[in-house]
Design an enzyme around this catalytic site. Sequence first.
Site, short mmCIF file in Angstrom:
data_model
loop_
_atom_site.label_atom_id
_atom_site.label_comp_id
_atom_site.label_asym_id
_atom_site.label_seq_id
_atom_site.Cartn_x
_atom_site.Cartn_y
_atom_site.Cartn_z
N ASN A 65 -26.92 -58.68 71.93
CA ASN A 65 -27.62 -58.42 70.68
C ASN A 65 -29.02 -57.83 70.86
O ASN A 65 -29.52 -57.15 69.97
CB ASN A 65 -27.71 -59.72 69.87
CG ASN A 65 -28.64 -59.62 68.69
OD1 ASN A 65 -28.29 -59.05 67.66
ND2 ASN A 65 -29.85 -60.17 68.84
N TYR A 79 -33.29 -44.23 70.07
CA TYR A 79 -32.47 -45.29 69.50
C TYR A 79 -31.04 -44.80 69.26
O TYR A 79 -30.08 -45.48 69.62
CB TYR A 79 -33.10 -45.75 68.19
CG TYR A 79 -32.41 -46.93 67.55
CD1 TYR A 79 -32.58 -48.22 68.05
CD2 TYR A 79 -31.61 -46.77 66.43
CE1 TYR A 79 -31.96 -49.30 67.45
CE2 TYR A 79 -30.98 -47.84 65.82
CZ TYR A 79 -31.17 -49.12 66.34
OH TYR A 79 -30.55 -50.18 65.74
N THR A 87 -36.60 -54.33 60.64
CA THR A 87 -36.58 -53.53 59.41
C THR A 87 -37.64 -53.99 58.42
O THR A 87 -37.58 -53.62 57.24
CB THR A 87 -35.20 -53.59 58.74
OG1 THR A 87 -34.89 -54.97 58.42
CG2 THR A 87 -34.13 -53.02 59.64
#
Length: 244
Positions: free
Chosen positions: A85, A150, A188
Amino acid sequence: MGKLEGKVALITGGAMGMGAADAALLASEGATVVVTDVDEKDGNAVAASIGGHYRHLDVTSEDNWREVVADVVATIGNIDILVNNAGVVAFTPVATTELAEWNRVIDINLTGVFLGIRSVVETMKAAGGGVIVNLSSTAGMMGYSNLSAYVASKWGVRGLTKAAALDLGRDNIRVVSVHPGGIRTPMTAGLEGNEMYASQPIPRIGEPDEVARLILYLVADATFSTGTEFIVDGGATVGQALNV
């Protein structure tokens, strides 16, 4: 009895966000969860809150991976589930992305996944099989501006997942990729009301537990799935809605 009783799960980047949500849900289903992160304070807090274990892990370090896996096997048991993760993002266009920043993103997001997969193969074989869930992104399905490193890393995770699934399937090790869209996490922060979410079929940002529930399904129930992508994005990658 939970779906994961007797299983040992290792989660990278488990100190916050999606990793912490994954850890909590898998633990609630009976797994012994090892929370790994470079953030010792929050990592220990998450582990304590779910009755799990914390281990310091820099996912870019081959030696650290070797040490952590050996310690978990010796003190807890063979690893049945790996959730890769850990990840970072850099908001820079390709023309101005510094090589050091490119390398940092690729090292954590892609090389870290490779090292994780490689590090658990033998312990999963000893356990009779296992499941590896690699966190990619919708950026592994489509391009985004100002996110060159990314996007490259997340497409890499998608391809690595398929290659690893082919290599490890006969060892009863399944490997799948999960592709979240916008999820409410520290990564975010500040983007919750972004107009791009309003244009989705499900017009909102997602929650970490919605990703965690998908991961639980993949490790517990999706026993005939390997090498495939599972998208959790509110429909963001479905296509463009036309107002005609």
